[in-house]
Design a protein around this motif. Structure first.
Motif, PDB file in Angstrom:
ATOM      1  N   UNK A 240       4.964  -1.972  -3.260  1.00 51.38           N
ATOM      2  CA  UNK A 240       5.095  -1.045  -3.353  1.00 51.38           C
ATOM      3  C   UNK A 240       4.097  -0.199  -3.651  1.00 51.38           C
ATOM      4  N   UNK A 241       2.800  -1.319  -3.287  1.00 44.48           N
ATOM      5  CA  UNK A 241       2.007  -0.958  -3.093  1.00 44.48           C
ATOM      6  C   UNK A 241       0.901  -0.805  -1.047  1.00 44.48           C
ATOM      7  N   UNK A 242       0.174  -2.183  -0.980  1.00 40.47           N
ATOM      8  CA  UNK A 242       0.178  -2.285   0.468  1.00 40.47           C
ATOM      9  C   UNK A 242       0.730  -2.753   1.182  1.00 40.47           C
ATOM     10  N   UNK A 243       1.525  -2.062   2.022  1.00 40.43           N
ATOM     11  CA  UNK A 243       2.649  -3.294   2.965  1.00 40.43           C
ATOM     12  C   UNK A 243       1.857  -4.155   3.753  1.00 40.43           C
ATOM     13  N   UNK A 244       0.914  -3.987   4.461  1.00 41.27           N
ATOM     14  CA  UNK A 244       0.062  -4.727   5.697  1.00 41.27           C
ATOM     15  C   UNK A 244       0.274  -6.604   4.840  1.00 41.27           C
ATOM     16  N   UNK A 245      -0.398  -6.355   3.573  1.00 45.32           N
ATOM     17  CA  UNK A 245       0.025  -8.229   3.738  1.00 45.32           C
ATOM     18  C   UNK A 245       1.648  -8.930   3.796  1.00 45.32           C
TER      19      UNK A 245
ATOM     20  N   UNK B 164       3.730  -7.328   5.690  1.00 45.03           N
ATOM     21  CA  UNK B 164       4.030  -7.674   7.015  1.00 45.03           C
ATOM     22  C   UNK B 164       2.993  -8.678   8.577  1.00 45.03           C
ATOM     23  N   UNK B 165       2.065  -9.034   7.754  1.00 45.26           N
ATOM     24  CA  UNK B 165       1.363 -10.308   8.527  1.00 45.26           C
ATOM     25  C   UNK B 165       1.592 -11.362   8.459  1.00 45.26           C
ATOM     26  N   UNK B 166       2.503 -11.388   6.690  1.00 41.44           N
ATOM     27  CA  UNK B 166       3.089 -12.792   6.763  1.00 41.44           C
ATOM     28  C   UNK B 166       4.513 -12.782   7.833  1.00 41.44           C
ATOM     29  N   UNK B 167       5.431 -11.588   7.449  1.00 42.10           N
ATOM     30  CA  UNK B 167       6.177 -11.899   8.513  1.00 42.10           C
ATOM     31  C   UNK B 167       5.975 -12.642   9.836  1.00 42.10           C
ATOM     32  N   UNK B 168       4.950 -11.740  10.245  1.00 41.11           N
ATOM     33  CA  UNK B 168       4.449 -11.861  11.103  1.00 41.11           C
ATOM     34  C   UNK B 168       4.201 -13.613  12.215  1.00 41.11           C
ATOM     35  N   UNK B 169       3.564 -13.898  11.007  1.00 38.08           N
ATOM     36  CA  UNK B 169       2.797 -15.261  11.265  1.00 38.08           C
ATOM     37  C   UNK B 169       3.851 -16.293  10.744  1.00 38.08           C
ATOM     38  N   UNK B 170       5.078 -15.332  10.137  1.00 30.41           N
ATOM     39  CA  UNK B 170       6.760 -16.909   9.996  1.00 30.41           C
ATOM     40  C   UNK B 170       7.251 -16.861  11.654  1.00 30.41           C
ATOM     41  N   UNK B 171       7.559 -15.037  12.265  1.00 29.72           N
ATOM     42  CA  UNK B 171       7.717 -15.279  13.423  1.00 29.72           C
ATOM     43  C   UNK B 171       7.384 -15.680  14.862  1.00 29.72           C
ATOM     44  N   UNK B 172       6.021 -15.802  14.236  1.00 28.68           N
ATOM     45  CA  UNK B 172       5.326 -16.542  15.318  1.00 28.68           C
ATOM     46  C   UNK B 172       3.638 -17.533  14.796  1.00 28.68           C
ATOM     47  N   UNK B 173       4.272 -19.079  15.079  1.00 30.46           N
ATOM     48  CA  UNK B 173       3.836 -20.054  13.798  1.00 30.46           C
ATOM     49  C   UNK B 173       2.709 -20.114  14.418  1.00 30.46           C
ATOM     50  N   UNK B 174       2.788 -20.041  15.686  1.00 32.40           N
ATOM     51  CA  UNK B 174       1.287 -21.147  16.295  1.00 32.40           C
ATOM     52  C   UNK B 174       0.685 -19.310  17.332  1.00 32.40           C
ATOM     53  N   UNK B 175       0.359 -18.388  16.777  1.00 37.64           N
ATOM     54  CA  UNK B 175      -0.247 -17.569  16.894  1.00 37.64           C
ATOM     55  C   UNK B 175      -1.341 -17.471  15.558  1.00 37.64           C
TER      56      UNK B 175
END
Length: 114
Positions: A96-101, A103-114
């Motif tokens: 409901x607030x800032x969506x960035x955290x 989205x960042x968690x999703x990205x980290x899970x999708x690309x664990x080595x990045x």
């Protein structure tokens, strides 16, 4: 696949919550790092909120109803993870607030080595 799970998923897509819609707008059309997400996808005997098949990543949004279904959610998660999927769970309040955290968690899970 029988038509019942697809019909159920179709109904869920047609009646998505504001929170589901908010996340979907950030994920759809490969907007998040080119990752292909689908929403309300039948998988095994369940319907998952968001699925990135390429990364075997599932995102589940948990509203108040999940407070009452903890045992069911644990069993469901174990069964899906046994098939090689990773599940990320977010409380509705996190979107409901800032969506960035989120989205960042999703990205980290999708690309664990990045």
């Amino acid at each position: 696949m029988t038509t019942e799970p697809r019909s159920f998923a179709r109904r869920l897509r047609a009646s998505q919550t504001d929170v589901e819609n908010r996340l979907w707008q950030a994920l759809r059309g490969r907007k998040l790092d080119g990752l292909k997400f689908r929403r309300q996808v039948p998988l095994l005997a369940y319907t998952v909120d968001f699925l990135c098949a390429e990364r075997r990543l599932i995102i589940e949004l948990d509203g108040k109803q999940h407070d009452w279904h903890g045992a069911y959610d644990m069993e469901r998660t174990a069964e899906i993870e046994a098939m090689g999927f990773m599940i990320l769970r977010f409380r509705n309040e996190q979107l409901t607030g800032d969506l960035d955290p989120v989205l960042q968690e999703i990205l980290q899970a999708a690309h664990p080595t990045k």
